[in-house]
Design an enzyme around this catalytic site. Structure first.
Site, PDB file in Angstrom:
ATOM      1  N   ASP A 277       0.872  -1.166   0.000  1.00 43.82           N
ATOM      2  CA  ASP A 277       0.000   0.000   0.000  1.00 43.82           C
ATOM      3  C   ASP A 277       0.912   1.219   0.000  1.00 43.82           C
ATOM      4  O   ASP A 277       2.118   1.117   0.257  1.00 43.82           O
ATOM      5  CB  ASP A 277      -0.965  -0.012   1.203  1.00 43.82           C
ATOM      6  CG  ASP A 277      -2.205   0.849   0.919  1.00 43.82           C
ATOM      7  OD1 ASP A 277      -2.131   1.732   0.041  1.00 43.82           O
ATOM      8  OD2 ASP A 277      -3.249   0.639   1.570  1.00 43.82           O
TER       9      ASP A 277
HETATM   10  C1  BGC Z   1      -5.093   3.126  -0.184  1.00 45.39           C
HETATM   11  C2  BGC Z   1      -5.092   2.148  -1.331  1.00 45.39           C
HETATM   12  C3  BGC Z   1      -4.903   2.869  -2.635  1.00 45.39           C
HETATM   13  C4  BGC Z   1      -3.603   3.665  -2.567  1.00 45.39           C
HETATM   14  C5  BGC Z   1      -3.290   4.427  -3.836  1.00 45.39           C
HETATM   15  C6  BGC Z   1      -3.905   4.063  -0.223  1.00 45.39           C
HETATM   16  O1  BGC Z   1      -4.082   5.101   0.674  1.00 45.39           O
HETATM   17  O2  BGC Z   1      -5.130   2.444   1.037  1.00 45.39           O
HETATM   18  O3  BGC Z   1      -6.309   1.443  -1.342  1.00 45.39           O
HETATM   19  O4  BGC Z   1      -4.895   1.972  -3.711  1.00 45.39           O
HETATM   20  O5  BGC Z   1      -3.712   4.606  -1.507  1.00 45.39           O
HETATM   21  O6  BGC Z   1      -4.214   5.432  -4.057  1.00 45.39           O
END
Ligand code: BGC
Length: 745
Positions: A277
């Site tokens: 993540d």
């Molecule tokens: C989220 C993810 C997301 C990523 C990119 C993170 O804050 O938890 O689900 O894909 O950001 O935007």
């Protein structure tokens, strides 16, 4: 003059240089890369080609592939024809393009997409075919935007109704979760694009998500939190998985050997890649050794990422072998080949924001609307003699495609509930619109202090006197009033959990007062997560639930209200009367602090309510229709089964009402004689069936006996206990119509 010429020439040269540098920075086109790749004359066999490619790469080039080189790409190696791996969110459709090195929108005018209904809505359809439709549709859009990886589906279990990402997840039930996740993934991946199944795993709260250590017993992990992930890998063959922010049993999920190496790869045979993540990585060597393949992140120089310069240093210092690094590079190359990103012939090109895709969004939205209450049969709206409708509430006009902390979609079409009604109501009917309540948030700094546990937005709950007056006038002067209440994606948002279940912005008072002046009032909730509807439930005869429902949400909702579409949505989670009734809250184990222990164990969602005999306000699986369904003649093909058998359950579903409709027949199983703790009942099958008015359908659901297994911690395996099991068929978890017993030998 001469000076001027020199100045102009220098300026032109400078601009040319910048242009040239930009050219270099811009990634090479797919065609250029193919040419380069071809010139290498590698083997047709992918494994051999991968080995040759890796043999030609420098350490820096290899490590360049293991981390983000922009906000949504990881590095490629142009000289070898290897493209960047291009990613996109996500949950509501293809995210607008953002800058390479910041979250600022890229400011393009060709990055519009279809805004698809959020996952909560898809789950409420209880229709795996629509989940496939969604995957296929959004997969095509991702390809049309030239992507390789869709950062979706998000399949964490809804442990608490307060969870900020409830709208983005499917359900509280592991069986429904996997039955929706698998077709979605298949739909996406058939378009030469890989999914990234997230957030692996046990990322069930936003509070302290970057630090909290999640603890639970092994059985709970296996039975509740992992089944959909496992099915995503073993059945749907997902090519990538996103490591979550939080810790599990002491280790961050992006460096968790047990989860990433032991379970994901050794047990489930995962051959794809693990992507972190955004900014969820904390170490270089440990992350890589424990199973992470690509580190993605939030703005900072990309070479400073843990899997960038620090990893080069670690490799040079002999803390990690080049062989280990090669393993990860090979995995990435392998998935790039799988989606035809390297040297791909006939790669799917996709299409975006087409009428066909808007229709997909409509179909999902139309099946997701849940009719909670229709006591006076006000719905579908009777148009005979109807001359005016009051449309009340800020949510009648509120758009949700772009909002809140999480990824949204830039779209040219988002039909609001008000627009939907305007589109669908016959011309002569007057619409009296009043905003009713204002969407306002407190700016009080005390609300954000350390000692406040939950930091979700704080709504202002006082009504504006003028707005209230306007709403009451509109209601008084109309035959029927429809109030659009609920929340929005600023109030329900990633990165924080809600503070409570209360209806925000003074809506309770508004609804009460409007009903006092016009009893012919319909309340429509637009929200992605449960709210406390107890009070309004007391004085509301007609209650409808809709969602963050995509580009066509308003049209679909209007069609349900007018009866063109017969509602068939069912709640994918339990709506509690009080938050204290919910398992994580009843056991006082949310949100924890440095650690959170899931004390309710396997009794998540309705499993808790049913086992503890607590009445929810609206149960899991609940939703009414404009027609009536009768279930009869329930039987199984045999009485005795082995643990490896298929149990064929059949029954008759009759539509005894006046209109055609779809019902979700739900199969729950109880095992009261079990030697171990079991929930009162568990969903183990379901089928959504269309039945014409007056007709009957024979329905059969095949239940593999192995679905009856529980996870035995001592033996570290799934066991089907011999004994008597009750198989129940119902229209919701609390509306069981028929049951039969079978014996497992
Ligand atoms: C989220 C993810 C997301 C990523 C990119 C993170 O804050 O938890 O689900 O894909 O950001 O935007």
């Amino acid at each position: 003059m001469r000076n001027k010429i020199i100045f102009i020439t220098t300026t032109i040269a400078f601009i040319a240089l910048i242009a040239c540098n930009n050219e270099v920075k811009k990634s090479a086109t797919e065609k250029d890369l193919k040419e380069v790749f071809k010139s290498l004359e590698l083997s047709e066999n992918i494994d051999e080609a991968i080995d040759s490619l890796v043999a030609k790469m420098t350490l820096e080039e290899k490590i360049g592939m293991l981390h983000g080189n922009s906000m949504f790409t990881s590095g490629g190696v142009e000289r070898l024809g290897i493209p960047e791996l291009k990613m996109t969110d996500g949950p509501l459709g293809i995210r607008e393009e953002i800058s390479r090195d910041s979250w600022a929108p890229a400011g393009l005018d060709n990055d519009f997409a279809t805004y698809y209904p959020a996952s909560g809505s898809v789950a409420a359809t209880w229709n795996p075919e629509l989940s496939y439709t969604l995957g296929n549709s959004v997969g095509q859009e991702a390809r049309a935007r030239g992507k390789d990886m869709l950062l979706s589906p998000a399949i964490n279990i809804i442990r608490t109704p307060l969870g900020g990402r409830t709208y983005e997840y499917f359900t509280e039930d592991p069986f429904l979760n996997k039955k929706l996740a698998v077709p979605f993934i298949e739909g996406v991946q058939q378009n030469d694009i890989m999914v990234c199944v997230k957030h692996f795993a046990v990322n069930n709260q936003e509070t302290n998500r970057g630090t909290v250590d999640v603890l639970m017993d092994e059985r709970t992990l296996r039975e509740i939190y992992l089944p959909a992930f496992e099915a995503a890998i073993t059945q749907a063959k997902a090519h990538s998985v996103m490591g979550a922010y939080n810790k599990f049993r002491g280790d961050y999920l992006c460096e968790n050997d047990y989860m990433l190496n032991k379970i994901l790869r050794d047990e489930w045979g995962f051959e794809g890649i693990v992507v972190s993540d955004w900014a969820a990585v904390h170490t270089s060597v440990k992350s890589l050794k424990n199973g992470l393949d690509i580190e993605m992140g939030t703005p900072k120089p990309f070479n400073e990422f843990f899997l960038a310069d620090p990893l080069i240093a670690a490799a040079e210092a002999g803390e990690i072998s080049e062989k280990e690094i090669d393993k990860h590079v090979k995995r990435i190359l392998n998935v790039l080949f799988k989606v035809k990103a390297i040297n791909g012939k006939d790669r799917a090109q996709g299409s975006i924001a087409t009428e066909a895709h808007f229709k997909d969004a409509y179909d999902i939205a139309a099946e997701s609307v849940v009719l909670l209450k229709n006591e006076k049969n006000m719905l579908p709206l009777k148009l005979d003699g109807l001359s005016s409708v009051a449309v009340i509430g800020h949510n009648a006009k509120k758009k949700n495609a772009l909002a809140g902390f999480g990824a949204g979609v830039k779209t040219k079409r988002e039909v609001t509930p008000l627009e939907g009604l305007k589109n669908k109501l016959p011309q002569g009917i007057k619409i009296n619109y009043a905003e009713g309540y204002l969407e306002r948030y407190s700016k009080n700094e005390n609300d954000q202090k350390e000692e406040v546990t939950l930091h979700g937005p704080v709504p202002v709950n006082e009504l504006d006197a003028d707005k209230l007056e306007e709403a009451l006038e509109a209601a008084k002067n109309s035959d029927v009033a429809i109030i659009f209440a609920g929340s929005n994606r600023d109030y329900e948002t990633e990165a924080s959990d809600r503070r409570d279940l209360k209806l925000p912005f003074g809506q309770e008072e508004l609804i009460k007062k409007v009903i006092e002046v016009n009893p012919n009032t319909i309340v429509v909730m637009i929200a992605g997560a449960p709210f406390d509807l107890q009070k309004i439930d007391n004085y509301t005869a007609t209650l409808v639930w809709s969602w963050f429902n995509g580009s066509e949400g308003g049209n679909a909702l209007a069609d349900v209200l007018l009866g063109t579409v017969n509602p068939s949505g069912k709640l994918p989670w339990t709506m509690p009367k009080n938050i204290e009734d919910s398992p994580a809250h009843a056991t006082n184990s949310f949100p924890g602090d440095a650690t959170v222990t899931y004390k309710e164990g396997i009794l998540v969602g309705y499993r808790w309510f049913d086992t503890k005999n607590i009445d929810p306000l609206y149960p899991f699986g609940y939703g009414l229709s404009y027609t009536d369904f009768e279930i009869s003649d329930l039987k199984t093909d045999k009485e005795n089964y082995d643990a490896t058998d298929m149990i064929e359950v059949s029954f008759t579903l009759k539509n005894s009402g006046a209109v055609d409709g779809k019902e979700v027949a739900q199969l729950y199983v109880s095992n009261p004689g079990s030697a171990v703790e079991k929930a009162a009942q568990e969903l183990k099958g379901f089928k959504k069936v269309f039945v014409k008015s007056g007709a009957s359908e024979k329905v059969s659901i095949v239940l593999p006996a192995k679905e009856l297994a529980y996870y035995n911690e001592e033996q570290k395996m799934w066991l089907v206990e011999p004994g008597t099991y009750k198989i129940k068929i119902g229209k919701s978890s609390r509306d069981i119509v028929n049951e039969v017993s079978v014996i497992i030998r």
